[in-house]
Design an enzyme around this catalytic site. Structure first.
Site, PDB file in Angstrom:
ATOM      1  N   TYR A 248       0.925  -1.311   0.035  1.00 43.58           N
ATOM      2  CA  TYR A 248      -0.022  -0.024  -0.222  1.00 43.58           C
ATOM      3  C   TYR A 248       1.036   1.181   0.029  1.00 43.58           C
ATOM      4  O   TYR A 248       1.737   1.293   0.758  1.00 43.58           O
ATOM      5  CB  TYR A 248      -1.029   0.056   1.250  1.00 43.58           C
ATOM      6  CG  TYR A 248      -2.166  -1.009   1.390  1.00 43.58           C
ATOM      7  CD1 TYR A 248      -1.684  -2.484   1.691  1.00 43.58           C
ATOM      8  CD2 TYR A 248      -3.256  -0.682   0.984  1.00 43.58           C
ATOM      9  CE1 TYR A 248      -2.846  -3.200   1.520  1.00 43.58           C
ATOM     10  CE2 TYR A 248      -4.435  -1.619   1.150  1.00 43.58           C
ATOM     11  CZ  TYR A 248      -3.947  -2.869   1.449  1.00 43.58           C
ATOM     12  OH  TYR A 248      -4.904  -3.933   1.572  1.00 43.58           O
TER      13      TYR A 248
ATOM     14  N   TYR B 167      -7.076  -5.079  10.191  1.00 48.96           N
ATOM     15  CA  TYR B 167      -7.130  -5.640   8.711  1.00 48.96           C
ATOM     16  C   TYR B 167      -7.252  -7.136   8.846  1.00 48.96           C
ATOM     17  O   TYR B 167      -7.882  -7.588   7.929  1.00 48.96           O
ATOM     18  CB  TYR B 167      -5.560  -5.345   8.376  1.00 48.96           C
ATOM     19  CG  TYR B 167      -5.311  -5.559   7.093  1.00 48.96           C
ATOM     20  CD1 TYR B 167      -5.771  -4.424   5.948  1.00 48.96           C
ATOM     21  CD2 TYR B 167      -4.761  -6.526   6.538  1.00 48.96           C
ATOM     22  CE1 TYR B 167      -5.590  -4.656   4.397  1.00 48.96           C
ATOM     23  CE2 TYR B 167      -4.516  -6.885   5.166  1.00 48.96           C
ATOM     24  CZ  TYR B 167      -5.008  -5.866   4.076  1.00 48.96           C
ATOM     25  OH  TYR B 167      -4.616  -6.363   2.785  1.00 48.96           O
TER      26      TYR B 167
ATOM     27  N   LYS C 205     -12.389  -5.047   3.106  1.00 51.29           N
ATOM     28  CA  LYS C 205     -13.263  -5.478   3.936  1.00 51.29           C
ATOM     29  C   LYS C 205     -14.606  -5.877   3.344  1.00 51.29           C
ATOM     30  O   LYS C 205     -15.271  -6.828   4.200  1.00 51.29           O
ATOM     31  CB  LYS C 205     -13.610  -4.474   5.098  1.00 51.29           C
ATOM     32  CG  LYS C 205     -12.583  -3.976   6.170  1.00 51.29           C
ATOM     33  CD  LYS C 205     -12.497  -5.102   7.344  1.00 51.29           C
ATOM     34  CE  LYS C 205     -11.247  -5.158   7.894  1.00 51.29           C
ATOM     35  NZ  LYS C 205     -10.351  -6.341   7.606  1.00 51.29           N
TER      36      LYS C 205
ATOM     37  N   PRO D  37     -12.515   0.109  -0.962  1.00 48.97           N
ATOM     38  CA  PRO D  37     -11.645  -1.139  -0.968  1.00 48.97           C
ATOM     39  C   PRO D  37     -10.429  -1.133  -0.164  1.00 48.97           C
ATOM     40  O   PRO D  37      -9.721  -2.080  -0.109  1.00 48.97           O
ATOM     41  CB  PRO D  37     -11.527  -1.459  -2.234  1.00 48.97           C
ATOM     42  CG  PRO D  37     -11.533  -0.115  -3.299  1.00 48.97           C
ATOM     43  CD  PRO D  37     -12.576   0.618  -2.437  1.00 48.97           C
TER      44      PRO D  37
HETATM   45  P1  RFL Z   1     -22.236  -8.748  -4.958  1.00 48.94           P
HETATM   46  O1  RFL Z   1     -20.721  -9.674  -5.147  1.00 48.94           O
HETATM   47  O2  RFL Z   1     -22.451  -7.366  -5.548  1.00 48.94           O
HETATM   48  O3  RFL Z   1     -23.357  -9.613  -5.313  1.00 48.94           O
HETATM   49  C1  RFL Z   1     -24.686  -9.224  -5.566  1.00 48.94           C
HETATM   50  C2  RFL Z   1     -25.306 -10.358  -6.608  1.00 48.94           C
HETATM   51  O4  RFL Z   1     -26.395  -9.865  -6.935  1.00 48.94           O
HETATM   52  C3  RFL Z   1     -27.072  -9.958  -8.036  1.00 48.94           C
HETATM   53  N1  RFL Z   1     -28.296  -8.944  -8.279  1.00 48.94           N
HETATM   54  C4  RFL Z   1     -29.184  -9.550  -8.406  1.00 48.94           C
HETATM   55  N2  RFL Z   1     -30.069 -10.770  -8.602  1.00 48.94           N
HETATM   56  C5  RFL Z   1     -31.074 -10.801  -8.853  1.00 48.94           C
HETATM   57  N3  RFL Z   1     -32.110  -9.880  -8.962  1.00 48.94           N
HETATM   58  C6  RFL Z   1     -31.781  -8.548  -8.764  1.00 48.94           C
HETATM   59  N4  RFL Z   1     -32.463  -7.329  -8.890  1.00 48.94           N
HETATM   60  C7  RFL Z   1     -30.311  -8.439  -8.661  1.00 48.94           C
HETATM   61  N5  RFL Z   1     -29.408  -7.114  -8.549  1.00 48.94           N
HETATM   62  C8  RFL Z   1     -28.218  -7.673  -8.445  1.00 48.94           C
HETATM   63  C9  RFL Z   1     -25.516  -9.232  -8.713  1.00 48.94           C
HETATM   64  O5  RFL Z   1     -25.611  -9.606 -10.264  1.00 48.94           O
HETATM   65  C10 RFL Z   1     -24.472 -10.057  -8.068  1.00 48.94           C
HETATM   66  O6  RFL Z   1     -24.060 -11.219  -8.687  1.00 48.94           O
HETATM   67  O7  RFL Z   1     -22.566  -8.556  -3.311  1.00 48.94           O
HETATM   68  P2  RFL Z   1     -22.111  -9.524  -1.947  1.00 48.94           P
HETATM   69  O8  RFL Z   1     -22.567 -10.991  -2.245  1.00 48.94           O
HETATM   70  O9  RFL Z   1     -22.846  -8.569  -0.947  1.00 48.94           O
HETATM   71  O10 RFL Z   1     -20.677  -9.351  -1.850  1.00 48.94           O
HETATM   72  C11 RFL Z   1     -19.781  -8.361  -1.579  1.00 48.94           C
HETATM   73  C12 RFL Z   1     -18.614  -8.392  -2.312  1.00 48.94           C
HETATM   74  O11 RFL Z   1     -18.527  -8.644  -3.620  1.00 48.94           O
HETATM   75  C13 RFL Z   1     -17.902  -6.882  -2.401  1.00 48.94           C
HETATM   76  O12 RFL Z   1     -18.201  -6.477  -0.969  1.00 48.94           O
HETATM   77  C14 RFL Z   1     -16.342  -6.794  -2.525  1.00 48.94           C
HETATM   78  O13 RFL Z   1     -15.970  -7.236  -3.737  1.00 48.94           O
HETATM   79  C15 RFL Z   1     -15.577  -5.663  -2.173  1.00 48.94           C
HETATM   80  N6  RFL Z   1     -14.215  -5.684  -2.413  1.00 48.94           N
HETATM   81  C16 RFL Z   1     -13.281  -6.225  -1.573  1.00 48.94           C
HETATM   82  N7  RFL Z   1     -13.701  -6.835  -0.613  1.00 48.94           N
HETATM   83  C17 RFL Z   1     -12.880  -7.621   0.423  1.00 48.94           C
HETATM   84  O14 RFL Z   1     -13.095  -8.203   1.400  1.00 48.94           O
HETATM   85  N8  RFL Z   1     -11.491  -7.816   0.055  1.00 48.94           N
HETATM   86  C18 RFL Z   1     -11.106  -7.114  -1.031  1.00 48.94           C
HETATM   87  O15 RFL Z   1      -9.755  -7.118  -1.224  1.00 48.94           O
HETATM   88  C19 RFL Z   1     -11.681  -6.400  -1.913  1.00 48.94           C
HETATM   89  N9  RFL Z   1     -11.481  -5.577  -2.968  1.00 48.94           N
HETATM   90  C20 RFL Z   1     -13.672  -5.141  -3.544  1.00 48.94           C
HETATM   91  C21 RFL Z   1     -12.215  -5.015  -3.778  1.00 48.94           C
HETATM   92  C22 RFL Z   1     -14.481  -4.447  -4.498  1.00 48.94           C
HETATM   93  C23 RFL Z   1     -13.979  -3.949  -5.536  1.00 48.94           C
HETATM   94  N10 RFL Z   1     -15.028  -3.170  -6.313  1.00 48.94           N
HETATM   95  C24 RFL Z   1     -14.871  -3.635  -7.984  1.00 48.94           C
HETATM   96  C25 RFL Z   1     -16.128  -2.684  -5.982  1.00 48.94           C
HETATM   97  C26 RFL Z   1     -11.739  -4.594  -4.924  1.00 48.94           C
HETATM   98  C27 RFL Z   1     -12.500  -3.806  -5.848  1.00 48.94           C
HETATM   99  C28 RFL Z   1     -11.916  -3.094  -7.077  1.00 48.94           C
HETATM  100  C1  PHB Z   2      -7.101  -7.119  -4.453  1.00 53.63           C
HETATM  101  O1  PHB Z   2      -6.141  -7.988  -4.484  1.00 53.63           O
HETATM  102  O2  PHB Z   2      -7.770  -6.843  -5.451  1.00 53.63           O
HETATM  103  C2  PHB Z   2      -7.145  -6.121  -3.463  1.00 53.63           C
HETATM  104  C3  PHB Z   2      -6.336  -6.199  -2.151  1.00 53.63           C
HETATM  105  C4  PHB Z   2      -6.233  -5.298  -1.162  1.00 53.63           C
HETATM  106  C5  PHB Z   2      -7.371  -4.512  -1.194  1.00 53.63           C
HETATM  107  C6  PHB Z   2      -8.229  -4.184  -2.313  1.00 53.63           C
HETATM  108  C7  PHB Z   2      -8.104  -5.143  -3.492  1.00 53.63           C
HETATM  109  O3  PHB Z   2      -7.143  -3.587  -0.045  1.00 53.63           O
END
Ligand code: RFL
Ligand code: PHB
Length: 403
Positions: free
Chosen positions: A205, A388, A300, A296
């Site tokens: 980071y 973390y 978390k 992000p």
């Molecule tokens: P999701 O993954 O958004 O899944 C929701 C699902 O619902 C569908 N959906 C519907 N289905 C039926 N009817 C509808 N009306 C619907 N509307 C939507 C969608 O198509 C989808 O498949 O939510 P969920 O399950 O709560 O999971 C949450 C996580 O995906 C999210 O918090 C993480 O990706 C966040 N995040 C990270 N979290 C971590 O714990 N560690 C990380 O390193 C981390 N890095 C990140 C991240 C999120 C990122 N982005 C893209 C926002 C890095 C990035 C870049």
């Molecule tokens: C990742 O690997 O996509 C990643 C790792 C750490 C973060 C966010 C995303 O804080």
């Protein structure tokens, strides 16, 4: 005429929250149906999170979902903080009494969950449209949806809203029955997936006057890197050469170099903090991103989703087994303890590591002072490390009266 169906728990959304909930309920003998608007291929290939807390890893292992994660995931016992041309290691393992994180991509977790559900004959309906929730405040809520041109009405005992931030579940709560807390940030992340060997054994980071950057990994051949950018930037303004240039500059320290390789994917995401309270309305329970969003930086989001559904599965289990409502009634407050801790931590990490547009020198000096404190004080580093890797739920509970 519409077709009718019946299940105990109707789950909207096949993200980590919805799929893991379905699996945890199955382990308790509770029947569920998952409805997903996207295709199986789409959910299994969308690149998102990468960091799993120890508690999430333990939950996946205990639920029989850990085999591939243990083989292909990477256990990390620390990460690097870079600023002012210096590097400092945060020793997560040592500072937290032996905890660690696992780097394993979210879409791999999704693949494992889908495979486990389908192997047990579970129902996941992909590509559904026009999902509507009805009668949530009574004993027999319904989910109505279109599947392959047919209107289906599914009657349930409970509905789990696991459909992410843009889903329909949260909107089904009457506005006067919920309060939403929002903070948006004047920057985003440009993320690239790169075919290259790892440049570092641990995540980095980095704070730099040109903005934040993060080096993460996916496999010995694939690396995931991010640079702070303007969320309104069109992708064309970020040709590969510019991305590499920024990464080299922002991550630079003496004696270290960044391995380049072909850029396979590139996207820009905005950042916001968001919480909806309560996470319940009648027989509807929200879990994961449908109820809360974190920037992000603290890694978390996925972990909060897993923690929510662990609490929900236990509460639904108690209701179906012996009709007990206490855990269901406590669901929202229990989850919100962890959610707000993660909200604070994610906001704090984000504020410490990013450049705010128009930021004055005073703010910059405060950020640098905070970074130095974290790097040099064991107390400050311990606070960062324990957040973390993930705090245990009982640490977050308010003490009982009289103690
Ligand atoms: P999701 O993954 O958004 O899944 C929701 C699902 O619902 C569908 N959906 C519907 N289905 C039926 N009817 C509808 N009306 C619907 N509307 C939507 C969608 O198509 C989808 O498949 O939510 P969920 O399950 O709560 O999971 C949450 C996580 O995906 C999210 O918090 C993480 O990706 C966040 N995040 C990270 N979290 C971590 O714990 N560690 C990380 O390193 C981390 N890095 C990140 C991240 C999120 C990122 N982005 C893209 C926002 C890095 C990035 C870049
Ligand atoms: C990742 O690997 O996509 C990643 C790792 C750490 C973060 C966010 C995303 O804080």
């Amino acid at each position: 005429m519409s077709k009718t169906m019946r299940t105990q728990v109707g789950i909207v959304g096949a993200g980590p929250a919805g799929l893991l909930l379905a699996h945890l309920l199955h382990l308790r003998g509770i029947d569920s149906v998952v409805l997903e608007s996207r295709s199986r291929e789409q959910i299994e290939t969308t690149i998102r999170a990468g960091v799993l807390e120890q508690g999430t890893v333990d939950l996946l292992k205990a639920s029989g979902l850990g085999a591939r994660m243990l083989q292909e995931g990477f256990v990390h016992r620390g990460f690097e903080l870079r600023f002012g041309g210096e590097s400092h290691r945060i020793d997560l393992h040592e500072l937290t009494g032996g905890k660690e994180i696992t780097v394993y991509a979210q879409h791999e977790v999704i693949k494992d969950l889908v495979a486990a559900r389908l192997a047990r004959g579970a129902q996941i309906h992909f590509g559904v449209t026009q999902v509507e929730l009805a009668a949530l405040d009574g004993p027999r809520p319904r989910i109505v949806f279109n599947r392959g041109g047919e209107r289906v009405e599914m009657s349930c005992d409970f509905v789990a809203g696991c459909d992410g931030f843009h889903g329909v579940s949260r909107q089904a709560i009457p506005p006067e029955q919920r309060k939403e807390y929002v903070r948006s940030y004047p920057f985003g992340w440009l993320g690239v997936l790169v075919e290259a060997p790892p440049s570092s054994p641990e995540l980095i980071y980095a704070y730099h006057e040109r903005g934040f950057s993060l080096l993460s990994t996916r496999s010995p051949e694939l690396q995931r890197l991010y640079v702070q950018c303007d969320p309104a930037d069109p992708l064309q303004e970020w040709p590969d050469a510019r991305v590499w240039d920024e990464l080299h500059t922002r991550l630079a320290i003496d004696g270290w170099s960044l391995a380049e390789g072909p850029v396979l994917q590139k996207n820009i995401i905005g950042m916001r903090s968001f919480v909806c309270e309560p996470m319940r309305y009648g027989r509807l329970f929200l879990a994961g991103d449908s109820a809360h969003i974190v920037p992000p930086t603290g890694a978390k989001g996925l972990n909060l989703a897993a923690a929510d559904v662990q609490v929900l599965a236990r509460a639904l289990g108690a209701w179906f087994e012996e009709g007990g409502e206490d855990l269901l009634n406590a669901y929202s407050a229990t989850c919100l303890q962890r959610v707000w801790r993660a909200e604070h931590f994610s906001w704090w990490m984000t504020s410490m590591l990013h450049r705010f547009p128009g930021e004055d020198d005073f703010s910059t000096r405060l950020q640098l002072s905070q970074l130095r404190y974290v790097a040099c004080s064991r107390a400050a580093a311990t606070s960062l490390a324990e957040n973390y890797v993930g705090l245990p739920l009982d640490l977050l509970k308010a003490p009982a009266h009289g103690h």
